[in-house]
Design an enzyme around this catalytic site. Structure first.
Site, PDB file in Angstrom:
ATOM      1  N   ASP A  16       0.957  -1.120  -0.267  1.00 29.04           N
ATOM      2  CA  ASP A  16       0.015   0.020   0.163  1.00 29.04           C
ATOM      3  C   ASP A  16       0.884   1.090  -0.017  1.00 29.04           C
ATOM      4  O   ASP A  16       1.837   1.499   0.823  1.00 29.04           O
ATOM      5  CB  ASP A  16      -0.939   0.000   1.060  1.00 29.04           C
ATOM      6  CG  ASP A  16      -1.899   1.052   1.187  1.00 29.04           C
ATOM      7  OD1 ASP A  16      -2.131   1.773   0.229  1.00 29.04           O
ATOM      8  OD2 ASP A  16      -2.700   1.166   2.131  1.00 29.04           O
ATOM      9  N   ASP A 111      -3.241   2.262  -6.068  1.00 28.28           N
ATOM     10  CA  ASP A 111      -1.813   2.310  -5.163  1.00 28.28           C
ATOM     11  C   ASP A 111      -1.734   1.241  -4.048  1.00 28.28           C
ATOM     12  O   ASP A 111      -1.226   1.370  -3.060  1.00 28.28           O
ATOM     13  CB  ASP A 111      -2.057   3.790  -4.500  1.00 28.28           C
ATOM     14  CG  ASP A 111      -3.452   3.869  -3.578  1.00 28.28           C
ATOM     15  OD1 ASP A 111      -4.159   3.104  -3.530  1.00 28.28           O
ATOM     16  OD2 ASP A 111      -3.333   4.814  -2.833  1.00 28.28           O
ATOM     17  N   GLU A 112      -2.441   0.094  -4.493  1.00 24.97           N
ATOM     18  CA  GLU A 112      -2.344  -1.000  -3.409  1.00 24.97           C
ATOM     19  C   GLU A 112      -2.375  -2.570  -4.331  1.00 24.97           C
ATOM     20  O   GLU A 112      -3.189  -2.327  -5.396  1.00 24.97           O
ATOM     21  CB  GLU A 112      -3.116  -0.907  -2.600  1.00 24.97           C
ATOM     22  CG  GLU A 112      -4.549  -0.759  -2.545  1.00 24.97           C
ATOM     23  CD  GLU A 112      -5.546  -0.904  -1.566  1.00 24.97           C
ATOM     24  OE1 GLU A 112      -5.289  -1.716  -0.475  1.00 24.97           O
ATOM     25  OE2 GLU A 112      -6.658  -0.164  -1.386  1.00 24.97           O
TER      26      GLU A 112
END
Length: 396
Positions: A16, A111-112
């Protein structure tokens, strides 16, 4: 002489990026580093916060907060409009790096990601070494920090990445899972809604340890069989260890079961309004826009209906989704009965990039967007973890 047939442990990593949007801006503009940075609408406009740096979060600023409130709390912050092209480019680089570590990568959002790193101990080293390598490769290649959680399944990996933010690494071995979970507030568990929280409060359950102390039978009597088994498994660290490459969620949906059956249309509309805003926020975060809106409604006696319609253009605007859903409710000849559950979903995706920024601040060139996103009314604190409830104006 006996031989062991025990399988080696599975290792799942959750990666993350830390404050992704604002970290990209601080990376590219050294003068923004160590300063509170807010990406979203500009002060003086109607819009919301898309992302807040850790420096800004010290002022209580968070995503989806009205920009006017953010400016009041921290007038000296750096306010920036979203640069989605930049964030998408960084995201692409990140996933290329992750793909060089293992081919089994599942994109959870911009974003993860989840990674299956089982067996990498023979090539790279133990999970701790793999985790350090992931963080170092991202930092060296694109100048951003990431928090990594590693455990025997998705749940533990996700909770691990949340445990030591920012720029942290948490590895939980199978024999550490129960101790890792034990002190956590139950609000950390997945799928905990307001009604379930009320039931747990009534049962005096606030931590995972207290949840484990309640028998599965009592949980079933209070939560129902499906929900009871779900929370019972989570409390014991049991969850899926499957990582699916090239996965894109089929839909985004939210639903609410009322504590008592409802007939008041104002109450139903208010709940649908909140659920719709949550769905829209998730879609915007994942840069998705959908063309299919689905309404789910369950009446007394568990009589369940689903209605859907296809929009002329993809959207992740809660006003459009809400108006469509309420039209489905009002014009679908549904029974005139008490309502037990109501839910909203959106699907039929079209990936969205250029219009993303305009959802955080109305575009000066688009009259329709001038009324975009009336934002958060309340923030509640439960067990030390903020729970956001978003709402729209009743005017649609």
């Amino acid at each position: 002489m006996s031989t062991s047939t025990e399988k080696p442990p599975r290792w799942i990593a959750h990666v993350d990026l830390d404050a992704f949007f604002t970290s990209c801006e601080q990376r590219d503009q050294p003068e923004y580093r160590q300063r509170p940075v807010i990406v979203g609408a500009m002060p003086g406009n109607r819009g919301v916060v898309a992302a807040a740096s850790y420096e800004a979060r010290k002022f209580g600023i968070h995503s989806a907060m009205p920009i006017a409130e953010a400016a009041r709390r921290c007038p000296d912050a750096v306010f920036l409009r979203p640069d989605m092209k930049k964030y998408q480019q960084a995201s692409q680089q990140i996933f290329e790096i992750l793909g060089n570590i293992t081919p089994v990568v599942e994109k959870a959002s911009i974003d993860e990601a989840y990674l299956d790193i089982t067996g990498l101990d023979k090539l790279v080293g133990p999970p701790e070494i793999v985790g350090h390598k992931i963080r170092r490769m991202i930092q060296d290649a694109i100048g951003l920090t990431a928090s990594v959680g590693i455990g025997p399944n998705r749940l533990i990996a996700k909770l691990g990445s949340e445990a030591n933010k920012p720029d942290g690494l948490t590895v939980v071995t199978p024999d550490q899972v129960l101790d890792f979970l034990a002190p956590m507030p139950i609000s950390n568990l997945r799928g905990l809604g307001r009604q379930t929280q009320k039931i747990f409060n009534r049962l005096h359950i606030q931590t995972v340890t207290e949840l484990r102390a309640i028998s599965l039978q009592i949980l079933k009597e209070n939560l129902g069989e499906k929900a009871a088994e779900k929370f019972h498994r989570q409390a014991h660290g049991i969850a899926s260890d499957e990582v699916i490459t090239n996965r894109q969620r089929k839909s985004i949906s939210k639903e609410n079961t009322f504590g008592s059956d409802i007939h008041d249309h104002n109450v139903l509309h208010d709940m649908l309004r909140k659920l719709t805003a949550e769905v829209a926020r998730t879609a915007r975060r994942e840069m998705l826009a959908g063309t299919i809106v689905t309404l789910k409604i369950r009446f007394e006696g568990f009589e369940t209906y689903s209605r859907q319609t296809t929009l002329a253009a993809p959207t992740h605007d809660e006003r459009v989704i809400l108006a469509t859903a309420w039209s489905l409710f009002s014009n679908s000849n549904l029974p005139n009965k008490l309502v037990r559950l109501i839910g909203i979903g959106i699907s039929g995706w079209e990936e969205n990039s250029t219009s993303q920024a305009d959802l955080f601040e109305p575009s000066a060139n688009n009259v329709h967007d001038k009324k975009i996103l009336e934002a958060i009314d309340t923030v509640t604190e439960k067990f030390g973890k903020p729970i956001l409830q978003v709402g729209l104006s009743r005017k649609n």
